[in-house]
Design a protein around this motif. Structure first.
Motif, PDB file in Angstrom:
ATOM      1  N   GLU A 178     -51.288  16.005  80.777  1.00  0.00           N
ATOM      2  CA  GLU A 178     -52.753  15.889  80.806  1.00  0.00           C
ATOM      3  C   GLU A 178     -53.430  17.005  80.018  1.00  0.00           C
ATOM      4  O   GLU A 178     -54.364  17.664  80.489  1.00  0.00           O
ATOM      5  CB  GLU A 178     -53.252  15.850  82.252  1.00  0.00           C
ATOM      6  N   TRP A 231     -55.609  25.103  82.357  1.00  0.00           N
ATOM      7  CA  TRP A 231     -54.270  24.515  82.412  1.00  0.00           C
ATOM      8  C   TRP A 231     -53.257  25.649  82.381  1.00  0.00           C
ATOM      9  O   TRP A 231     -53.414  26.615  81.637  1.00  0.00           O
ATOM     10  CB  TRP A 231     -54.088  23.616  81.192  1.00  0.00           C
ATOM     11  N   THR A 256     -55.259  21.610  85.797  1.00  0.00           N
ATOM     12  CA  THR A 256     -53.876  21.150  85.837  1.00  0.00           C
ATOM     13  C   THR A 256     -52.933  22.338  85.921  1.00  0.00           C
ATOM     14  O   THR A 256     -53.033  23.276  85.128  1.00  0.00           O
ATOM     15  CB  THR A 256     -53.530  20.332  84.578  1.00  0.00           C
ATOM     16  N   VAL A 279     -54.322  19.779  91.804  1.00  0.00           N
ATOM     17  CA  VAL A 279     -54.165  19.977  90.357  1.00  0.00           C
ATOM     18  C   VAL A 279     -52.701  19.970  89.908  1.00  0.00           C
ATOM     19  O   VAL A 279     -52.422  20.199  88.734  1.00  0.00           O
ATOM     20  CB  VAL A 279     -54.813  21.309  89.923  1.00  0.00           C
ATOM     21  N   VAL A 281     -48.818  18.939  88.921  1.00  0.00           N
ATOM     22  CA  VAL A 281     -47.970  17.924  88.304  1.00  0.00           C
ATOM     23  C   VAL A 281     -46.565  18.521  88.205  1.00  0.00           C
ATOM     24  O   VAL A 281     -46.388  19.599  87.652  1.00  0.00           O
ATOM     25  CB  VAL A 281     -48.463  17.540  86.891  1.00  0.00           C
ATOM     26  N   LYS A 298     -50.464  14.114  90.243  1.00  0.00           N
ATOM     27  CA  LYS A 298     -51.365  14.855  91.134  1.00  0.00           C
ATOM     28  C   LYS A 298     -51.585  14.122  92.447  1.00  0.00           C
ATOM     29  O   LYS A 298     -51.555  14.733  93.525  1.00  0.00           O
ATOM     30  CB  LYS A 298     -52.703  15.105  90.426  1.00  0.00           C
TER      31      LYS A 298
END
Length: 492
Positions: A178, A231, A256, A279, A281, A298
């Protein structure tokens, strides 16, 4: 797809010239800056005889210079060979010699005498304005990179990836991780490892890489609070350090957090969701199928769904997962077997090792991972054990045989077996079981300087003898059993 990494970077430089590409050490560089600098380094490499298909080793710590060198190699159609700075000096030298590097770009401060022609990082060409003349088009099946697996003191394997696989993993990664154009990626793990792939993705997408020399919990939290970070990538150990350093929930702007190498424990996940929000992954892959074999999204990070949290997600967007029996045929949902992966970004093969390459691949384009697990009815992959004799500690691969070979050199060691034992922060810790006359503390101290920090045993125990299987091999399953008793997973 444009077919090569060099073409992807060139397109990004044309498209995003005024955007910030990299921030490091209190400075910033635009895509135009990176274009000029990488072009100058590419010309410098060409002056050293580097041509398309030639290996170029990078033994550099985290910094803008790594990114510049990476891009320069790609623009020449040469082959990047990133060398992890955590590896012992002998392993670094072995890698550079094994690939017959045309030249190595090195940081002398790392204290390793790298063989062959070298360019010290301080001697890299600076940005200049003459346009770069690209070489003749590079084929999509030409080599793009050689990554080395694990490697603590012995002989790690070189994993060869083509231009096609190097580009394919970037497109999968942009979707699964993402990464958006307005993201600011905080990279603290080694650029010679997974973070280097994330840096490539950021450049291709027009996002910004914010590079730190290493992980420090307080610095990371400060960056999340004050530098607009949206991120980042962590291994679970790092996340636990952040949770220890933060008092409670905050309004972080991070959207993320990608993590890998091990699952987050349920207790830590509940607190992480409270502090950072939804958030997270999780990725699962290996050097031979980088990063995105499976993905735990997520929405799957739900403390009320422990069945999902036990898994590492479902097949990535362009990957397939199969559980194979001992005869390599697929098994039904819920049945345990070897995890096999298929994707457009599989390795081409192992460097100079056709036997290992043949063993890795199955008919139909599948590769064996060496991991044992099952797929549930929803297609979620649950890992249970490893066929390979390996420990993953804090996200780093440690090959037990290589550690055993070093410990066996101690005059007080008659026999030794190395296993992984549970660790709340690292997932697994390296543990030695020793037959002999050496004191455990003495052996641990003796291993310092002989093994990379992440590969050194963190604990040791003395035994009268090592258990063996009916075939006369050391029974590591029996050694591991008391440490993993009561746990569903036999890995961290």
């Amino acid at each position: 797809m444009r077919g090569t990494l060099g073409a992807e970077f060139t397109a990004a430089f044309d498209r995003y010239r005024d955007r910030t590409a990299v921030e490091a050490g209190g400075r910033r560089w635009t895509f135009a800056d990176l274009d000029r600098w990488s072009a100058a380094v590419a010309r410098q490499l060409r002056d050293h005889g580097v041509r398309a298909g030639d290996p170029v080793a990078l033994h550099l710590g985290n910094g803008v210079e790594f990114v510049v060198a990476d891009v320069a190699v790609a623009r020449l159609g040469a082959v990047k060979v990133p060398v992890n700075t955590l590896l012992p000096a002998d392993t670094v030298r072995y890698i550079v010699e094994a690939v017959a590097a045309r030249v190595a770009i090195v940081d002398p401060a790392l204290g390793v005498d790298v063989p062959g022609p070298v360019i010290p990082v301080g001697d890299l060409a600076g940005p200049s304005d003459p346009p770069f003349s690209p070489p003749a088009p590079v084929a999509s099946d030409a080599r793009a990179a050689i990554y080395f697996t694990g490697g603590t003191t012995g002989r790690p394997k070189g994993v060869v990836h083509t231009q096609a696989s190097a580009v394919a993993v970037q497109y999968a990664q942009l979707l699964e991780a993402e990464i958006a154009q307005d993201d600011r990626l905080l990279l603290t793990t080694p650029l010679a490892h997974a973070a280097g792939l994330f840096a490539q993705s950021a450049l291709i997408r027009g996002a910004t890489c914010v590079i730190e020399p290493g992980f420090d919990a307080d610095r990371v939290l400060d960056a999340l609070r004050t530098r607009g970070i949206t991120w980042t990538f962590l291994v679970p150990t790092m996340l636990y350090r952040l949770l220890d350093a933060v008092a409670g929930p905050e309004e972080f702007g991070v959207r993320t957090i990608v993590y890998g190498a091990a699952p987050i424990t349920p207790g830590h996940l509940a607190r992480a969701l409270e502090v950072f929000g939804p958030v997270f992954v999780q990725l699962y892959g290996q050097t031979e199928c980088p990063n995105w074999g499976t993905r735990l999204a997520k929405d799957d990070h739900d403390p009320a769904r422990p069945d999902l949290l036990d898994s590492c997600g479902r097949a990535s967007i362009v990957a397939d997962v199969m559980i194979a029996s001992d005869d390599s045929s697929p098994v039904a949902a819920g049945e345990t077997g070897e995890v096999c992966l298929r994707s457009p970004y599989l390795l081409q093969g192992y460097l100079d090792d056709p036997a290992a390459t043949a063993e890795k691949f199955l008919p139909g384009g599948w590769i064996r991972t060496g991991d044992v697990g099952f797929l549930d009815e929803g297609g979620y992959l649950h890992l249970r054990d490893r066929r390979a004799d390996m420990v993953i500690s804090g996200g780093m691969n440690v090959y037990c045989r290589e550690v055993e070979d070093v410990l066996a050199d101690h005059p007080g060691v008659a026999q030794v077996a190395v296993i992984g034992v549970p660790h709340d922060d690292w997932g697994e810790a390296v543990h030695a079981v020793v037959v002999g006359s050496v004191d455990a503390d003495e052996l641990l101290a003796w291993s310092r300087g002989r093994l990379a920090a992440y590969a050194r045993p963190k604990s040791a125990e003395l035994a009268d003898e090592l258990p063996v299987t009916p075939f006369g091999k050391v029974d590591k399953k029996a050694l591991r059993a008391p440490h993993w008793a009561g746990r569903e997973r036999a890995i961290g």
